[in-house]
Design an enzyme around this catalytic site. Sequence first.
Site, PDB file in Angstrom:
ATOM      1  N   GLU A   1      -5.150  -8.665   0.703  1.00  0.00           N
ATOM      2  CA  GLU A   1      -5.770  -8.374   2.002  1.00  0.00           C
ATOM      3  C   GLU A   1      -7.254  -8.131   1.786  1.00  0.00           C
ATOM      4  O   GLU A   1      -7.646  -7.496   0.801  1.00  0.00           O
ATOM      5  CB  GLU A   1      -5.211  -7.103   2.660  1.00  0.00           C
TER       6      GLU A   1
ATOM      7  N   GLU B   1       0.793  -1.229   0.000  1.00  0.00           N
ATOM      8  CA  GLU B   1       0.000   0.000   0.000  1.00  0.00           C
ATOM      9  C   GLU B   1       0.829   1.284   0.000  1.00  0.00           C
ATOM     10  O   GLU B   1       0.824   2.043   0.991  1.00  0.00           O
ATOM     11  CB  GLU B   1      -0.966  -0.005   1.188  1.00  0.00           C
TER      12      GLU B   1
HETATM   13  C1  FCB Z   1      -4.384  -2.267   5.574  1.00  0.00           C
HETATM   14  C2  FCB Z   1      -2.981  -2.538   6.069  1.00  0.00           C
HETATM   15  C3  FCB Z   1      -2.916  -3.611   7.132  1.00  0.00           C
HETATM   16  C4  FCB Z   1      -4.046  -3.483   8.113  1.00  0.00           C
HETATM   17  C5  FCB Z   1      -5.377  -3.405   7.389  1.00  0.00           C
HETATM   18  C6  FCB Z   1      -6.566  -3.344   8.296  1.00  0.00           C
HETATM   19  O1  FCB Z   1      -4.444  -0.999   5.014  1.00  0.00           O
HETATM   20  O2  FCB Z   1      -2.165  -2.952   5.003  1.00  0.00           O
HETATM   21  O3  FCB Z   1      -1.658  -3.542   7.753  1.00  0.00           O
HETATM   22  O4  FCB Z   1      -3.830  -2.396   8.917  1.00  0.00           O
HETATM   23  O5  FCB Z   1      -5.375  -2.284   6.555  1.00  0.00           O
END
Ligand code: FCB
Length: 482
Positions: A364, A178
């Site tokens: 994620e 990110e």
């Molecule tokens: C993302 C992050 C991860 C975690 C999630 C909830 O943006 O990459 O580390 O904090 O959110």
Amino acid sequence: MIIKDNTDMLPQVERSDFVNDFRWGCATSAYQIEGSTNVDGRGTTIWDKFCEQAGTIRDGSSGAIACDHYNRWPQDLDLARELGLNSYRFSIAWSRIFPDGRGMANNKGLDFYSRLVDGLLERGIEPWPTLYHWDLPQALQEQGGWKNRDTATAFADFAHTVSHHLGDRVQHWITHNEPWCTAFLGHYEGIHAPGEKNIGAALQVCHHVLLSHGMAISAIRSNVANAKVGIALSLHPLKSASNQQADIDATIRHDGLRNRWFLDPLYGHGYPQDILPLFGKNTPIVKTGDMAIIATATDFLGVNYYFPETIANASNEGSLSTKVVEAEHVERTDFGWEVSPEGMTDLLTRITKDYNPPEIYITENGSTYDDVVTKDGQIADQKRRSYLVRHLAELKVAMASGVPLKGYFAWSLLDNFEWAEGYTRRFGLIHVDYATQQRRLKLSGEWYRDFLCPLQFCGDNYEAERLLSLINGMDNSGLTLI
Ligand code: FCB
């Protein structure tokens, strides 16, 4: 105690709906789970420093202990195996390898990740390391951090050292997690380390992070035959707050910085030409050749998907004159994030159409709700389970629309240190009692396990497989089996 649930209302999804080699994992990151911030030569990071400042973390906490994963990793990997994961995404703390960001590598740090990788492979789980999940060595920050172009070179050296040591066992590599957060939460909104509030700094940081990604790809490929390298971006499907032209135009501009600012250069189109002039004197310095390095072809795109955003025109808001507004009448997690499984399909089909990546992984996806542990130790997190089931069902829809989806990593294996929110947000499929470090599988985790290992045969299968490999081993060694 019998827990009533809402299973009947959930869509049908089964593992057999997906190809056999679909990657099923969970994701974590070093600073959020490891703890042990002062052992084995680990150097200080920007997050250690950020957490020391009053008012930065909601509950005043830090990742100093977190889930004590640095010591408890064998048990945590056992839990990952019991869930039936075939892949696990974790991050490598740069300052464990290079305490000052560059120079002599610290063998104890390399050994830790080497043991972790071996531990995964022994359990039949494929390792998916991320090289940068926000924990920059503080020594580099003192030389300007990501604003300093030299940090990109230091990152490529770090990538070289790590891939040299682990490349015999690790095929999949994620360079950055990110970059939007590194750049804009860390240097514009100031709510993440290092806590700056300067759009020019954020844009320059963003450029150096993307540059370092391209440089790291070459470093990894020089060490790892057959390496598969990608980046994990936080991307959002966007909706206009109204059908007025001003809001529609604002949504396009917002998309220009939130999504296209990363995808366009990574896929060889340079920074978006409709957005670049809006930054005036804050436009980042780009040297000849940088854009070609950033556009180095990747093997896959990692998409971190959580929620859609609704955008309105706002003439006084920053260089883009846009703002994120609260959509009405939508389902939200306890963090306030909109729940929209269909949004994920919209996003993935759009990425496929506009950029055509060879493979996409959801690196994620997850939700936070305020969990309650019952007296008999159960966590009946139906809402998190529902979020998980509905997003997995949506993967099928995305694939049917032609998205080259090859895997899914749930965020997260364990509850952990949620950055500026401290320990107040729980995203885990496994609950962590921070006072005792006890781990408990939540209902959502049980569902994922049962999804991954139909009829809960995983444990038995594992033993059977191990037995089989032992027998094969004996066979190979020349013993005759009767
Ligand atoms: C993302 C992050 C991860 C975690 C999630 C909830 O943006 O990459 O580390 O904090 O959110």
